[in-house]
Scaffold this motif. Sequence first.
Motif, PDB file in Angstrom:
ATOM      1  N   SER A 177      19.091 -37.734-118.704  1.00 35.63           N
ATOM      2  CA  SER A 177      18.158 -36.617-118.519  1.00 35.63           C
ATOM      3  C   SER A 177      17.744 -36.086-119.880  1.00 35.63           C
ATOM      4  N   GLY A 178      16.534 -35.547-119.946  1.00 30.55           N
ATOM      5  CA  GLY A 178      16.052 -34.962-121.197  1.00 30.55           C
ATOM      6  C   GLY A 178      16.267 -33.466-121.255  1.00 30.55           C
ATOM      7  N   THR A 179      17.226 -32.952-120.463  1.00 26.01           N
ATOM      8  CA  THR A 179      17.494 -31.512-120.411  1.00 26.01           C
ATOM      9  C   THR A 179      18.852 -31.207-121.019  1.00 26.01           C
ATOM     10  N   VAL A 180      18.857 -30.290-121.995  1.00 20.35           N
ATOM     11  CA  VAL A 180      20.088 -29.926-122.708  1.00 20.35           C
ATOM     12  C   VAL A 180      20.209 -28.411-122.768  1.00 20.35           C
ATOM     13  N   LEU A 181      21.415 -27.904-122.504  1.00 17.63           N
ATOM     14  CA  LEU A 181      21.669 -26.464-122.559  1.00 17.63           C
ATOM     15  C   LEU A 181      22.626 -26.159-123.702  1.00 17.63           C
ATOM     16  N   LEU A 182      22.300 -25.119-124.466  1.00 14.07           N
ATOM     17  CA  LEU A 182      23.163 -24.682-125.558  1.00 14.07           C
ATOM     18  C   LEU A 182      23.534 -23.218-125.338  1.00 14.07           C
ATOM     19  N   PHE A 183      24.832 -22.956-125.171  1.00 21.42           N
ATOM     20  CA  PHE A 183      25.330 -21.589-125.031  1.00 21.42           C
ATOM     21  C   PHE A 183      25.877 -21.141-126.383  1.00 21.42           C
ATOM     22  N   CYS A 184      25.275 -20.126-126.970  1.00 17.38           N
ATOM     23  CA  CYS A 184      25.700 -19.612-128.275  1.00 17.38           C
ATOM     24  C   CYS A 184      26.527 -18.348-128.057  1.00 17.38           C
TER      25      CYS A 184
ATOM     26  N   ALA B 244      23.429 -37.932-126.424  1.00 19.65           N
ATOM     27  CA  ALA B 244      24.122 -37.379-125.255  1.00 19.65           C
ATOM     28  C   ALA B 244      23.168 -37.293-124.064  1.00 19.65           C
ATOM     29  N   ALA B 245      21.926 -36.877-124.316  1.00 17.55           N
ATOM     30  CA  ALA B 245      20.933 -36.772-123.241  1.00 17.55           C
ATOM     31  C   ALA B 245      20.643 -38.155-122.649  1.00 17.55           C
ATOM     32  N   ALA B 246      20.586 -39.162-123.515  1.00 14.34           N
ATOM     33  CA  ALA B 246      20.330 -40.533-123.039  1.00 14.34           C
ATOM     34  C   ALA B 246      21.484 -41.025-122.175  1.00 14.34           C
ATOM     35  N   ARG B 247      22.731 -40.709-122.600  1.00 17.00           N
ATOM     36  CA  ARG B 247      23.903 -41.125-121.810  1.00 17.00           C
ATOM     37  C   ARG B 247      23.903 -40.447-120.439  1.00 17.00           C
TER      38      ARG B 247
ATOM     39  N   GLU C 201      27.016 -29.410-110.272  1.00 15.74           N
ATOM     40  CA  GLU C 201      25.760 -29.318-109.527  1.00 15.74           C
ATOM     41  C   GLU C 201      24.605 -30.076-110.192  1.00 15.74           C
ATOM     42  N   TYR C 202      24.657 -30.189-111.516  1.00 17.38           N
ATOM     43  CA  TYR C 202      23.589 -30.869-112.271  1.00 17.38           C
ATOM     44  C   TYR C 202      24.229 -31.880-113.234  1.00 17.38           C
ATOM     45  N   PRO C 203      24.793 -32.953-112.701  1.00 15.58           N
ATOM     46  CA  PRO C 203      25.571 -33.884-113.540  1.00 15.58           C
ATOM     47  C   PRO C 203      24.769 -34.550-114.660  1.00 15.58           C
ATOM     48  N   LYS C 204      23.453 -34.579-114.543  1.00 20.27           N
ATOM     49  CA  LYS C 204      22.648 -35.224-115.594  1.00 20.27           C
ATOM     50  C   LYS C 204      22.256 -34.270-116.717  1.00 20.27           C
ATOM     51  N   VAL C 205      22.555 -32.993-116.552  1.00 20.70           N
ATOM     52  CA  VAL C 205      22.222 -32.008-117.588  1.00 20.70           C
ATOM     53  C   VAL C 205      23.377 -31.907-118.578  1.00 20.70           C
ATOM     54  N   THR C 206      23.075 -32.015-119.863  1.00 24.99           N
ATOM     55  CA  THR C 206      24.078 -31.903-120.923  1.00 24.99           C
ATOM     56  C   THR C 206      24.182 -30.444-121.357  1.00 24.99           C
ATOM     57  N   SER C 207      25.413 -29.947-121.524  1.00 23.32           N
ATOM     58  CA  SER C 207      25.555 -28.570-122.020  1.00 23.32           C
ATOM     59  C   SER C 207      26.582 -28.503-123.148  1.00 23.32           C
ATOM     60  N   TYR C 208      26.366 -27.556-124.060  1.00 23.74           N
ATOM     61  CA  TYR C 208      27.259 -27.346-125.196  1.00 23.74           C
ATOM     62  C   TYR C 208      27.598 -25.868-125.330  1.00 23.74           C
ATOM     63  N   HIS C 209      28.770 -25.615-125.912  1.00 20.53           N
ATOM     64  CA  HIS C 209      29.230 -24.243-126.147  1.00 20.53           C
ATOM     65  C   HIS C 209      29.485 -24.092-127.646  1.00 20.53           C
TER      66      HIS C 209
END
Length: 325
Positions: free
Chosen positions: A130-137, A124-127, A70-78
Amino acid sequence: MLLQVSRPVDPSLHPLVTGNYRIATPAIESFYELVVSCLRYRVTGALIYGAPRIGKTRSIEYVRLLLAREYPKVTSYHARCEHKPRHAEGPFFSNLLEAVGDHDPNAGTNPAKRMRLSLRIREAAARAGSGTVLLFCDEAQRYNENEYEWLRDVHDALDRQQIKLFTFLVGQQELLSQKSALQIAGKTQIVARLMVEELAFHGIRNAEDVATCLNGYDQTAYPEGTQWSFTRFYLPQSFEAGYRLVDDAALLWDAFEAAHHKATLAGRLEIPMESFARAVEIVLKDSELRDAPGYCPDASLWAHAVRHSGYVQSRHATGRVLVHA
């Protein structure tokens, strides 16, 4: 005799066999809605807490898959927070570097690790564009105050580089008491950055929840874009004749409830996603050989699946058993 039905892929590659699939539960849907809300309103941190073994880790993967779609430009990490006898800066940043895909997360001094973490996230955000990054801890209750401060430093460092980091702390109920302790200690910066919103995560709690999840097997297609739902793949003739797993929601709930009471487990029934998925997988795999027009799994098969789902065993392992005086 089993009627050979031509399936679109080799059954050994099916996600039900590989385990590489996620089904949404009402709790996962609430989790996803929370994440989307935080993005919309620029809330940079939230707590998602719940009992052990009810599917929080699986939920992170599901939410990330949905976000990627749904948000392909948003980077997320686990990031999986590790149990450590001492809370040192080096291992903390190595853990985050591993989560963001650094090729040598243990290399370098602590300041070098900090800089490299920001660099990897920025790249990763540049690739992604988008300047939006999500981190799931994950298992975030293992963090202490210092680690929350270091996490806040990461937010600040990225903020200076025009990158917005959103952190979702996922863990057990202790997360709530950690938040309270930080508030009492006046650590409002940590709370305001990392712990604004709260969500109580739960398992499958009633027959309606069961129906929502079973409907996922009836609707989710593999390969994607085909008419081959998980249910149809295993029960093509029965499916063609109109059978759907969702028809058996009450049967499955009753089977779990019977197992729960028979084992004299404490508290109300709340099915972990892992046990639920295993029960459904057992029914589909065992039914495959019996598939025929008009076939549907009977109550004894659902009861057998629940017995082998690991539900009672996992509850015994966590010690939540009712002991009669």
